[in-house]
Enzyme design. Structure first.
Site, PDB file in Angstrom:
ATOM      1  N   ASP A  25      40.554  85.991  16.211  1.00  0.00           N
ATOM      2  CA  ASP A  25      40.506  86.663  14.959  1.00  0.00           C
ATOM      3  C   ASP A  25      40.194  85.641  13.752  1.00  0.00           C
ATOM      4  O   ASP A  25      40.323  84.482  13.918  1.00  0.00           O
ATOM      5  CB  ASP A  25      42.089  87.073  14.857  1.00  0.00           C
ATOM      6  N   LYS A  26      39.712  86.153  12.655  1.00  0.00           N
ATOM      7  CA  LYS A  26      39.286  85.274  11.596  1.00  0.00           C
ATOM      8  C   LYS A  26      40.316  84.472  11.105  1.00  0.00           C
ATOM      9  O   LYS A  26      39.938  83.305  10.947  1.00  0.00           O
ATOM     10  CB  LYS A  26      39.136  86.532  10.407  1.00  0.00           C
TER      11      LYS A  26
END
Length: 234
Positions: free
Chosen positions: A67-68
């Site tokens: 994920d970011k």
């Protein structure tokens, strides 16, 4: 607009290489930068992969995703055969993955196993997941490393690889991740997500020991550990 903390995408990835051989690179992904461009484009880690050729004619490519706002171990294949091998290892569940997280709440147990199927919560809102008996089987082991002050440091070992699996499973058992605005309802301007891909184990060659890689904690999680008096080790 590039993400916060990377205004000009001025990031040297070479010092972030944790492992390098002829097949695989493992890098320490920074929190806050997507690994690839989303539907709307934007700055992303893949744009910097030309720094990581190390003499090969093509850029390495992602073997999996983080994920970011997740930091830590990210595996890249250096060419097509390596990517195919990595793809099989990840899809068959043969890659060992260890995540460290800080959660809100103090668990009663010292650990356990979460077995809760996950499905998209709302297809119109992208990759938001929810526990759903009709979803894909999803399993996560967990154990408490330390606790106190309404927080706990937990080591998560996902045995399946669903999107947002740790975040959704942690919230499902009443222990949402510190800094999670989706599953933990973190207020605007609150803490950053405290989820770190601490280690990877990649059995690339039959008969040989797996490649074992560990990533150091990012600054914001290190600061929380220091404030809580928790020692992460090397």
């Amino acid at each position: 607009m590039p993400p916060d903390g990377f205004p000009d995408l001025d990031l040297d990835l070479v010092p972030r290489v944790l492992h390098r051989d002829g097949l695989v690179l493992v890098i320490d992904k920074p929190a806050g930068l997507p690994v690839h461009a989303g539907p709307k484009g934007g700055a992303n880690l893949e744009q910097l992969f030309s720094q990581l050729r190390f003499g090969l004619p093509r850029d390495p490519a992602l073997a999996h995703r983080l994920d970011k706002d997740t930091s830590g171990c990210l595996a890249l294949g250096r060419h097509r055969k390596a990517l195919a091998k990595l793809g099989k290892l990840f899809s068959s569940g043969r890659v060992g993955k260890t995540y460290w997280a800080v959660v809100r709440g103090e668990p009663q147990a010292e650990g356990g196993r979460i077995e809760a199927a996950l499905a998209k919560r709302d297809p119109a809102r992208g990759w938001w997941m929810a526990v759903d008996p009709a979803g894909l089987p999803s399993v996560t082991d967990w154990r408490v490393m330390a606790r106190g002050g309404g927080l706990a440091w937990i080591e998560f070992t996902p045995l399946t690889g669903r999107t947002h699996q740790i975040r959704a499973h942690a919230a499902h058992i009443g222990l949402p991740l510190l800094g999670d605005p989706i599953y933990g309802r973190e207020p605007v301007g609150g803490a950053r997500l405290h989820l770190h891909a601490r280690a990877l184990s990649l059995p690339m060659k039959q008969g040989a020991d797996p490649i074992a890689v560990t990533a150091p904690l990012p600054a914001h999680i290190s600061a929380t550990f220091a404030a809580m008096g928790w020692t992460a080790g090397s």
